[in-house]
Design an enzyme around this catalytic site. Sequence first.
Site, short mmCIF file in Angstrom:
data_model
loop_
_atom_site.label_atom_id
_atom_site.label_comp_id
_atom_site.label_asym_id
_atom_site.label_seq_id
_atom_site.Cartn_x
_atom_site.Cartn_y
_atom_site.Cartn_z
N ASP A 153 24.03 -15.17 38.39
CA ASP A 153 23.26 -14.29 39.23
C ASP A 153 22.28 -15.20 39.99
OD1 ASP A 153 21.78 -12.04 40.15
OD2 ASP A 153 20.32 -12.47 38.57
N ASP B 205 20.06 -12.17 34.27
CA ASP B 205 18.79 -12.03 33.58
C ASP B 205 18.83 -10.93 32.54
OD1 ASP B 205 18.71 -9.75 35.02
OD2 ASP B 205 17.11 -10.36 36.35
N ASP C 35 21.59 -7.00 35.23
CA ASP C 35 22.98 -7.43 35.24
C ASP C 35 23.75 -7.01 33.99
OD1 ASP C 35 22.81 -8.70 37.71
OD2 ASP C 35 21.83 -10.42 36.79
#
Lengths: 72, 662
Positions: free
Chosen positions: B332, B557, B561
């Site tokens: 991410d 994190d 997500d």
Amino acid sequence: MKKTYKIEVDCANCANKMEEATKKTEGVKDAVVNYMTLKMKVEFEDGADVDTVMNNVRNNCKKIEDDFEIYL
Amino acid sequence: MNKKQKTNRLRIIITAVLLIGLYIVFKSGLILPEDFLNPWLERAVFIVPYIIIAYDILIKSVKGILKGQLLDENFLMGVASIGAFVLGECVEGVAVVLFYQIGELFESYAVGKSRKNITELMDITEDVCFVVEGDDVVKTDSDEVEIGTIIEVKPGDKIPLDGVVVEGGSVIDTSALTGESKPRDITTGDEVLSGSINVTSVIRIKTTAEFEESTASKILDMVSSAGMRKSRSENFISKFAHYYTPIVCGLAVVIAIVVPLVSGLLLGHDYNFAVWVYRALTFLVISCPCALVISVPLSFFAGIGSASAKGVLIKGSNYIEMLSKVDAVYFDKTGTLTKGEFKVTNVYSVTEDINVDLTLDNSDSAQYGSAVRELYKYAASAEYYTNHPIGISMINSYINMENANAKSDELTDAKKDEYLIKPSHVDQIGGKGIIAKVADKEVAVGNDLLMEELINGDFKKATEVGTVVYVSIDNTFAGYIVVNDQIKEGSFEAISELYKVGIKDVGMFTGDEEPIARDIAAKLGLNKIKAKLLPIDKVKALEDEINAGHKVSFIGDGINDAPVIMRSDVGIAMGALGSDAAIEASDIVIMDDDPRKVSLTVRIAKKCMRIVYENIYFSIGIKVLVLLLSLFGLASMWMAIFADVGVMILAVLNAIRCLRIK
């Protein structure tokens, strides 16, 4: 329901045998014996009486290896 | 060593000395002629060390027989050693049991030792705590303390329970949780997590969790139950052990009885039972699968232990196995590869027509033109009341530019008043920006849509990558400010290291704009990016990779997500300290937010699996080899002892290497 118990077992292969014996005990749905942390996780069938089941588990395991111990 | 181990050590030493002594006296021919003892006397002499070393095995195997446990290792060792005595191979008979006991002792010692090492690494809970009661401080068991109790923690002590500081300020060290020793300042009102160490001064904490529910207990519980999720290699080994022993024993029976009978009856050879029984006994010695059964889980356990010492929690050995097979890693962006802290990187002013690149570290404001500074000041002032991270970053960067000394301090109203002009009126234009009255001027800050609306698109488009904030003063285009997220320290190393350990695709899924994603990808060396993704698109993007046959790990994190982390083959949550959601959703948890931990974890997984495979191939290989050799009479019982005990010791030593992965 799941419960974790402290156990004492001397050898890794015995731990595997304990796991099998525990799985075969009536009232036990699934069981994992962790030789490295000396812990045993037991998942019980619905409605099983934990104390009786665990006593049977202990007896079945003792049959295989005398040195085995579960701290209930 | 515990008491049992010490007794066994003593027995081993006595037996070894006796055996060597008796051998030199009676069998070596140095002192007495080799045939001094007749076979029966020889047995009678060697039975002494045999009883010392083997009595417990014999008792256990009798018990085993009574309970119908024929194939346990005590019984097998008993049969092998007694058989050797019957054949007159007394020295070997004693040696088999002697080495078996050495192996057992070594196994229990090595395992106990590494168990202790690893649990010490994970020993982050504190059982006692000091409860404040009026003027007194009472020592209490941590698990009896209720939520909302005030406790005192002295410098040097572990914080026993999660809580909020109510009195005092100190520095805490969270290295036991994160593996990273970055001391953190805390003061009244700050949250502290159990497992951290209070370093400098006494603090009082109001607890927010019970012992069982506090961070340290949860982490400990997670790591110690990691072994419960067994890997495929571990399951293979249990299955192998289950069949291996009966098969080898069955073969031993066949060799001892059937082979000589067949060769005697059909081929007319002599019934040479002794030779075949010796070979069969050799089989029995090799029939214990100990080396494998101990070394494989030990390797995983050591791997998990060494990872947790570095602040990486692996939830099960199956994830080590899977991670070692991963060939594509996706990150991410915000909060994972970048800090999620915005900074102004460029300021452009029309009047001076200069573009200041603030990424270069030049905090001396004198070198910026006055027009740039003025533009910047108006824009930052317009953001005076903002809560938006980009607005805040503009204010911070402006203050830092004017006064580099203000850097580490937090943004306060007093500070804003010192450097900014407080706007008399502010209008929020949803999705476009802000129009504010600053010192009698109408200052508009916002995106290109706002400029289109206010000044009919009469403005210069920014060429720099990042989030662009355009500024107009009194409806005239004045310039723009470019804001960028900051790449984390270590992101670059993490990614190049991932390529180095053999990951083919290292990429990024982000909700951000394509140019920003490309810019970061270029800086970090990512080879696959997908931008402008909504959370649900990330799951789809990940599924595409999985369907294309990749084994994919996703690092996020953990909060936004969670769905992607759960969908990936190995989901890794980062910066998860104190976040239950992240710990819940992921397979591997990185406690702090250092991206280098990702490559470290992959390296641990690969090394760990290599050691596991080495042990499996080596142990099975040697055993099968010695079985074949002894079948053709080429291996003595001594070799069988090596195949059993020697291999086990080597495999255990190899497994312990997993603890030392840097």
